[in-house]
Enzyme design. Structure first.
Site, PDB file in Angstrom:
ATOM      1  N   ASN A  85       3.864 -11.415  -3.884  1.00  0.00           N
ATOM      2  CA  ASN A  85       3.897 -12.641  -4.689  1.00  0.00           C
ATOM      3  C   ASN A  85       3.389 -13.777  -3.808  1.00  0.00           C
ATOM      4  OD1 ASN A  85       5.227 -11.308  -6.890  1.00  0.00           O
ATOM      5  ND2 ASN A  85       7.103 -11.420  -5.720  1.00  0.00           N
ATOM      6  N   GLN A  92       7.384 -15.818  -5.697  1.00  0.00           N
ATOM      7  CA  GLN A  92       7.746 -15.748  -4.280  1.00  0.00           C
ATOM      8  C   GLN A  92       8.996 -16.581  -4.036  1.00  0.00           C
ATOM      9  OE1 GLN A  92       4.689 -17.004  -1.512  1.00  0.00           O
ATOM     10  NE2 GLN A  92       5.857 -16.304   0.250  1.00  0.00           N
ATOM     11  N   HIS A  98       5.324 -10.747   2.551  1.00  0.00           N
ATOM     12  CA  HIS A  98       5.899  -9.419   2.461  1.00  0.00           C
ATOM     13  C   HIS A  98       5.318  -8.711   1.247  1.00  0.00           C
ATOM     14  CE1 HIS A  98       8.506 -11.994   0.015  1.00  0.00           C
ATOM     15  NE2 HIS A  98       8.842 -10.911  -0.667  1.00  0.00           N
TER      16      HIS A  98
END
Length: 111
Positions: A85, A92, A98
């Site tokens: 994201n 996010q 990540h």
């Protein structure tokens, strides 16, 4: 690093680590959306994919390699989603780049 992922990488917070090397760490997600839900975290602090510097782009091939190995290890190599994201409106919530490796059930379309 001031995020929860930075603390996990520095081992100041516990996590269920499933893979680790000099460049990345992979942990089980605390709130899985599927039977397999692993987060792959670059150890180098980057806010998100858009903030990745050109000199760090080679890290992407390593991240994909790790994702492929974990998919095979967890027997989801024929049915998984791999995503990140980028930004709050995209979902996010932790400001450390990540990637989510998600599988182990039928996932359906996201579009």
């Amino acid at each position: 690093m001031s995020t929860i992922f930075g603390k996990i990488i520095r081992k100041e917070m516990p996590a269920q680590i499933v893979y680790e090397d000099d460049l990345v760490m992979a942990i089980k997600d605390l709130y899985p959306v599927a039977p397999v839900h692993i987060l792959i975290l670059p150890k180098k602090e980057m806010k998100n994919l858009q903030a990745m510097a050109k000199e760090d782009l080679s890290l992407m091939s390593h991240i994909v390699d790790v994702a492929q190995k974990l998919a095979k290890e967890y027997k989801i190599e024929d049915n998984y989603r791999f995503l990140t994201n980028n930004g709050e409106k995209a979902g996010q919530s932790v400001w450390h780049l990540h990637f989510h490796l998600v599988g182990g059930k039928e996932l359906g379309s996201i579009a």
